[in-house]
Design a protein around this motif. Structure first.
Motif, PDB file in Angstrom:
ATOM      1  N   SER A 209       0.830  -1.189   0.000  1.00 31.23           N
ATOM      2  CA  SER A 209       0.000   0.000   0.000  1.00 31.23           C
ATOM      3  C   SER A 209       0.876   1.255   0.000  1.00 31.23           C
ATOM      4  O   SER A 209       2.103   1.169   0.058  1.00 31.23           O
ATOM      5  CB  SER A 209      -0.926  -0.005   1.218  1.00 31.23           C
ATOM      6  OG  SER A 209      -0.155   0.018   2.411  1.00 31.23           O
ATOM      7  N   HIS A 210       0.225   2.442  -0.034  1.00 27.30           N
ATOM      8  CA  HIS A 210       0.986   3.690  -0.144  1.00 27.30           C
ATOM      9  C   HIS A 210       1.853   3.952   1.078  1.00 27.30           C
ATOM     10  O   HIS A 210       2.878   4.635   0.975  1.00 27.30           O
ATOM     11  CB  HIS A 210       0.019   4.862  -0.346  1.00 27.30           C
ATOM     12  CG  HIS A 210      -0.728   5.266   0.893  1.00 27.30           C
ATOM     13  ND1 HIS A 210      -1.807   4.539   1.370  1.00 27.30           N
ATOM     14  CD2 HIS A 210      -0.530   6.279   1.768  1.00 27.30           C
ATOM     15  CE1 HIS A 210      -2.247   5.110   2.471  1.00 27.30           C
ATOM     16  NE2 HIS A 210      -1.507   6.162   2.743  1.00 27.30           N
ATOM     17  N   ASN A 211       1.461   3.409   2.245  1.00 30.05           N
ATOM     18  CA  ASN A 211       2.232   3.626   3.463  1.00 30.05           C
ATOM     19  C   ASN A 211       3.237   2.516   3.727  1.00 30.05           C
ATOM     20  O   ASN A 211       3.784   2.416   4.829  1.00 30.05           O
ATOM     21  CB  ASN A 211       1.284   3.774   4.657  1.00 30.05           C
ATOM     22  CG  ASN A 211       0.373   2.570   4.827  1.00 30.05           C
ATOM     23  OD1 ASN A 211       0.493   1.602   4.087  1.00 30.05           O
ATOM     24  ND2 ASN A 211      -0.554   2.631   5.775  1.00 30.05           N
ATOM     25  N   THR A 227      -6.776  -9.322  -5.850  1.00 34.04           N
ATOM     26  CA  THR A 227      -7.241  -7.953  -5.968  1.00 34.04           C
ATOM     27  C   THR A 227      -6.729  -7.173  -4.759  1.00 34.04           C
ATOM     28  O   THR A 227      -6.845  -7.634  -3.624  1.00 34.04           O
ATOM     29  CB  THR A 227      -8.772  -7.888  -6.032  1.00 34.04           C
ATOM     30  OG1 THR A 227      -9.227  -8.620  -7.172  1.00 34.04           O
ATOM     31  CG2 THR A 227      -9.236  -6.438  -6.176  1.00 34.04           C
ATOM     32  N   PHE A 228      -6.154  -5.995  -5.010  1.00 31.14           N
ATOM     33  CA  PHE A 228      -5.621  -5.149  -3.958  1.00 31.14           C
ATOM     34  C   PHE A 228      -6.269  -3.768  -4.056  1.00 31.14           C
ATOM     35  O   PHE A 228      -6.577  -3.291  -5.154  1.00 31.14           O
ATOM     36  CB  PHE A 228      -4.096  -5.015  -4.075  1.00 31.14           C
ATOM     37  CG  PHE A 228      -3.393  -6.334  -4.183  1.00 31.14           C
ATOM     38  CD1 PHE A 228      -3.277  -7.168  -3.085  1.00 31.14           C
ATOM     39  CD2 PHE A 228      -2.857  -6.763  -5.402  1.00 31.14           C
ATOM     40  CE1 PHE A 228      -2.637  -8.387  -3.181  1.00 31.14           C
ATOM     41  CE2 PHE A 228      -2.224  -7.985  -5.509  1.00 31.14           C
ATOM     42  CZ  PHE A 228      -2.114  -8.797  -4.397  1.00 31.14           C
ATOM     43  N   GLN A 229      -6.451  -3.109  -2.894  1.00 35.16           N
ATOM     44  CA  GLN A 229      -7.130  -1.811  -2.873  1.00 35.16           C
ATOM     45  C   GLN A 229      -6.497  -0.925  -1.809  1.00 35.16           C
ATOM     46  O   GLN A 229      -6.138  -1.399  -0.727  1.00 35.16           O
ATOM     47  CB  GLN A 229      -8.618  -2.015  -2.593  1.00 35.16           C
ATOM     48  CG  GLN A 229      -9.471  -0.794  -2.922  1.00 35.16           C
ATOM     49  CD  GLN A 229     -10.946  -1.107  -2.798  1.00 35.16           C
ATOM     50  OE1 GLN A 229     -11.477  -1.135  -1.693  1.00 35.16           O
ATOM     51  NE2 GLN A 229     -11.605  -1.367  -3.910  1.00 35.16           N
ATOM     52  N   ASP A 230      -6.368   0.361  -2.129  1.00 33.66           N
ATOM     53  CA  ASP A 230      -5.779   1.316  -1.198  1.00 33.66           C
ATOM     54  C   ASP A 230      -6.374   2.690  -1.472  1.00 33.66           C
ATOM     55  O   ASP A 230      -6.924   2.940  -2.569  1.00 33.66           O
ATOM     56  CB  ASP A 230      -4.242   1.356  -1.356  1.00 33.66           C
ATOM     57  CG  ASP A 230      -3.583   2.175  -0.265  1.00 33.66           C
ATOM     58  OD1 ASP A 230      -3.575   1.709   0.894  1.00 33.66           O
ATOM     59  OD2 ASP A 230      -3.098   3.282  -0.547  1.00 33.66           O
ATOM     60  N   ASP A 231      -6.259   3.603  -0.492  1.00 35.47           N
ATOM     61  CA  ASP A 231      -6.822   4.940  -0.650  1.00 35.47           C
ATOM     62  C   ASP A 231      -6.048   5.778  -1.656  1.00 35.47           C
ATOM     63  O   ASP A 231      -6.629   6.642  -2.326  1.00 35.47           O
ATOM     64  CB  ASP A 231      -6.853   5.662   0.697  1.00 35.47           C
ATOM     65  CG  ASP A 231      -7.846   5.010   1.666  1.00 35.47           C
ATOM     66  OD1 ASP A 231      -8.774   4.334   1.177  1.00 35.47           O
ATOM     67  OD2 ASP A 231      -7.668   5.155   2.886  1.00 35.47           O
TER      68      ASP A 231
END
Length: 275
Positions: A209-211, A227-231
């Motif tokens: 993720s972004h962090n 499937t991956f998801q992030d803000d």
């Protein structure tokens, strides 16, 4: 008789006999006739990091996840099986981290509703209504037939006038939506969503993720998908990019990756566009 250590005590242990990861990679590179620059160009791992790994310095890799990825990519480039080297790295650096569980959003997709039990009461009521309706229809239809027969006996039947035909307006069928439009509509607009599927062979995958949180690190076989998801952002490392079909925010990424090619990609809400 002298007292002292036996010759067996002077023998090196199995750990000392096993060559280090960096030495194995360096010897394989030299045997393959490759330079550090050529390995860096093939794997996209920067030259100082390749030098550091050959000296068993993994601090410049940026963490265990990236170190494992660099070991795998360099091993592929010099013709080695990366699995024993990664296992050796895990044994020397505290073991492999526990996999992160999938987000509840994607667990919900696997839930299937339980089948409903048949409502026998409603079925019996419907059957009774059907029988009563059939009896009533037969009764009234019989009376109509009797009246028609009496009319024929009393006199000639009136000529039936042709009924005027009404022009029917045919409405053109609505065009079917493009499947890609439906996929885009199903993806949340306030997040970045990445879906990948392995079509051929297998591929090692790393997703963060972004962090910097590790979402997945492992090998997917043919037919597997994730499937991956992030803000804000998803960072990927694909060990065999040519075997993968990639969708970003509901749209297929059309980049032509080659089999065995290693790709480091980043995607945000406005993509697909290779990072």
């Amino acid at each position: 008789m002298s007292i002292g250590n036996s010759p067996e005590d002077d023998r090196p242990s199995s750990e000392e006999e096993r060559p280090s990861i960096g030495r194995v990679l360096q010897q394989a590179r030299i045997s393959s006739g490759l330079t550090v620059d050529e390995v860096s160009a093939t794997t996209r791992v920067r030259i100082p990091i390749v030098h550091a790994i050959e000296q068993d310095d993994f601090a410049r890799s940026g963490g265990d996840v990236y170190a494992r990825g660099h070991i795998r990519m360099i091993a592929h480039a010099v013709g080695l099986d990366p699995d024993p080297l990664v296992a050796q790295y895990d044994s020397e650096h505290g073991g492999r981290p526990a996999p992160t569980p999938a987000a509840p959003l994607f667990e919900a997709e696997r839930i299937r509703p339980e089948p409903r039990r048949p409502n026998w009461t409603a079925a019996m009521v419907a059957a009774i209504v059907a029988v009563v309706g059939f009896v009533g229809f037969t009764f009234f239809n019989g009376e109509d037939d009797g009246g028609k027969k009496r009319q024929v006996a009393e006199g000639p039947a009136a000529e039936e006038k042709p009924q005027p035909t009404k022009a029917t307006n045919t409405k053109p069928a609505d065009p079917k939506p493009d499947p890609s439009d439906g996929a885009i509509a199903a993806v949340p607009k306030d997040k970045v969503t990445v879906t990948l599927s392995v079509l051929e062979d297998k591929s090692w995958i790393s997703a963060k993720s972004h962090n910097g949180k590790l979402l997945f690190d492992g090998t997917l076989n043919k037919g597997d998908s994730r499937t991956f998801q992030d803000d804000d952002r998803i960072d990927l490392i694909l060990g065999n990019a040519g075997a993968i079909e990639l969708f970003v925010n509901g749209k297929k990424v059309e980049d032509e990756f080659k089999p065995g090619q290693v790709e480091r990609l980043s995607y945000t809400k406005g993509d697909p566009e290779a990072g």
